[in-house]
Design an enzyme around this catalytic site. Structure first.
Site, short mmCIF file in Angstrom:
data_model
loop_
_atom_site.label_atom_id
_atom_site.label_comp_id
_atom_site.label_asym_id
_atom_site.label_seq_id
_atom_site.Cartn_x
_atom_site.Cartn_y
_atom_site.Cartn_z
N GLU A 196 0.94 -1.51 0.28
CA GLU A 196 0.18 0.54 -0.23
C GLU A 196 0.89 1.24 0.86
O GLU A 196 1.87 1.56 0.92
CB GLU A 196 -0.82 -0.14 1.92
N CYS A 223 -2.93 7.83 4.55
CA CYS A 223 -2.69 7.80 3.30
C CYS A 223 -3.81 7.60 2.16
O CYS A 223 -4.33 7.76 0.91
CB CYS A 223 -1.69 5.93 2.67
#
Length: 537
Positions: free
Chosen positions: A272, A306
């Protein structure tokens, strides 16, 4: 706790967001015992809190020999852990779920001390950890069981899919969500029957060590979850070089290096990575809901998430009113480095993050962007605090137009049509998260389906997808490979094996028979396939 407009004694300019004045959380007395879990014999390094820039703990670093020992111990322990079976492993995770909730006050203190975020945002990490533990404990039996699959020939071919743990999983977790992003990788790996060697970011070791200690208290054999420590450029590659499966959360640049290193060994990697996430406000959106959704989506954890939003696109009809309300609401957010729920925003995590955010805003302003609120550091509050900032006029050529800022800074744009909005949202190298606000759920979902991102929220900033643990969540394009959550989040930690047993009619002609027998076998197989076609099988 008190609230003031600012604290002028350090020379901060007047005005700006309200300031919450109070004491930061205290370092728990258990910190030395937590550090003792680290497998490290190398030189110690000192961690500091971004809330005060003061020392929290000294942590021993892990040498290459320490990492070797961690993997050796994990491999030995993994076999007996896998042999326990799904139900007994699930019982450990369910006990962990309860301990995380029961002891959350200590966890919240550690998250705040290490990551600098407001307590209200630290709560998300505690809840996410508990949800992951409960979900995989409940779902694993179904997701990992052997499955009958359709054989080559119905009845005659019995085909079964089996899943096995990969062995030892290497997890490299980041500083921004030190509890949540550790647990969401480690817990499904453990539930699948693997052992884990885990390198948390050196700045946020305690949060990961805290949940590991609770897991051991819940019944996890200590050797099954090994913690190593040290700089990512030193210890990270050691972990990747030894693991049977790699999980990395961090920047796209480093993610490419991790992927290349894993590929050389032909081991799978889930990544990720970065994002430059858009939020769309369509012309039928409820403005109050859109403004509040954008506030949370842009400024949770001071923008160091994020999946947080850095670009907001608003339909031309609503743009001016949205901007007015959004700016006014942003200016009311309370800043503070306090150990209670009084602050809406806390601190950035480090001087490096502060420098990046400051540089992005300064570059945009120098090139013609307009700051409507915020735009400055607040050393009067904490060493790395930056005001929540809203800009317009951010254009190509400015650093923050395309680069990930990773701070409490957002640019607002206008658009005319849904097609234009989708094109603007997709005009990025990233594809991690997005959000669409619309008065029509069907229209919102239709637009969401056209956005190039692994997760898109409708009438929510990020929590709708993040909290839907039963569904996979991952990045497209430069935002990563693979995903966490759901069946995919568990199956990535398994090797799959297919076993097929053939009965009766063979799937190939016998070689010892003459040619006419082969021709007869071919006719029978052709007839069988035609029958399967007619019956819909």
């Amino acid at each position: 706790m008190t609230v003031a407009t600012h604290v002028p004694s350090t020379g901060a300019p007047a005005g700006g967001n309200p300031v919450v004045v109070g004491a930061p959380p205290a370092l728990p007395a258990t910190a030395p015992a937590l550090v003792a879990q680290v497998r490290g014999t190398g030189p110690t390094f000192t961690a500091t809190s971004p809330l005060t820039d003061e020392r929290t703990v000294d942590v021993p670093s892990s040498t290459p020999a320490d990492v070797d020992d961690a993997f050796a111990a994990a491999r030995t322990a993994q076999r007996s852990w896998a042999a326990l079976g799904v139900s007994r492993r699930a019982a450990v995770l369910l006990r962990l779920h309860d301990l995380v909730l029961d002891r959350q006050a200590e966890g919240l203190d550690l998250i705040q001390l290490e990551a600098g975020k407001a307590r209200r945002h630290a709560v998300e990490e505690v809840l996410d950890t508990a949800i992951n533990a409960r979900y995989y404990a409940r779902a694993a039996a179904k997701l990992l069981r052997s499955r009958r699959r359709t054989g080559a020939l119905p009845v005659l071919t019995r085909t079964v899919e089996l899943r096995f743990p990969v062995g030892v999983v290497g997890v490299v977790s980041p500083w921004n969500y030190p509890l949540s992003l550790a647990a969401s990788e480690v817990l499904p790996a453990l539930m699948a029957g693997n052992a884990v060697v885990h390198r948390p970011d050196p700045a946020t070791m305690l949060s990961a060590l805290w949940v590991r200690a609770l897991a051991v208290e819940a019944g996890l054999p200590p050797e099954v979850w090994q913690i190593v420590a040290g700089e990512g450029t030193v210890v990270g590659p050691l972990v990747v070089d030894r693991a049977d499966q790699v999980c990395f959360t961090g920047s796209t640049r480093v993610g490419r290096e991790v992927a290349a290193q894993a590929a050389r060994r032909l081991v799978p990697a889930s990544l990720e990575l970065g994002g430059k996430n858009p939020l769309l406000v369509l012309d039928d959106a409820d403005l109050d809901r859109a403004v509040e959704g954008a506030i949370r989506a842009c400024f949770a954890s001071a923008g160091q998430l994020c999946i947080s939003i850095e670009r907001v696109y608003v339909a031309d009809r609503l743009h001016d009113e949205f901007l007015r309300r959004f700016v006014a609401r942003t200016a009311t957010l309370r800043l503070g480095v306090v150990g209670d729920f009084g602050a809406d925003l806390g601190s950035l995590a480090s001087a490096r993050q502060l420098d990046t955010v400051t540089a992005h805003v300064a570059d945009a302003v120098a090139r013609g962007a307009v700051v409507h609120t915020g735009g400055r550091p607040r050393p009067d509050i904490g060493p790395y605090v930056f005001e929540p900032t809203v800009l317009t006029g951010v254009a190509p050529g400015m650093r923050m137009y395309a680069e990930e800022t990773f701070g409490p800074v957002v640019a607002v744009y206008r658009f005319d049509t849904d097609d234009e909005a989708v094109a603007l949202a997709n005009d990025t190298a990233y594809g991690l998260n997005a959000s669409v606000f619309s008065g029509s759920g069907a229209r919102g979902e239709a637009v969401a389906a056209r956005i190039d991102a692994g997760s898109v929220n409708v009438n929510d900033g990020y929590s709708a997808v993040w909290g839907s643990i039963d569904a996979p969540m991952g990045g497209w394009k430069d935002s990563g490979l693979g995903g966490r959550h759901g069946a995919e989040g568990l199956h990535r930690f398994t090797r799959v094996k297919t076993v097929a047993r053939q009965r009766g009619l063979g799937l190939a002609p016998a070689y010892h028979r003459p040619g006419e027998r082969t021709a007869a076998w071919t006719r029978r197989m052709t007839s069988a396939l035609r029958l399967l076609r007619r019956t819909g099988l």
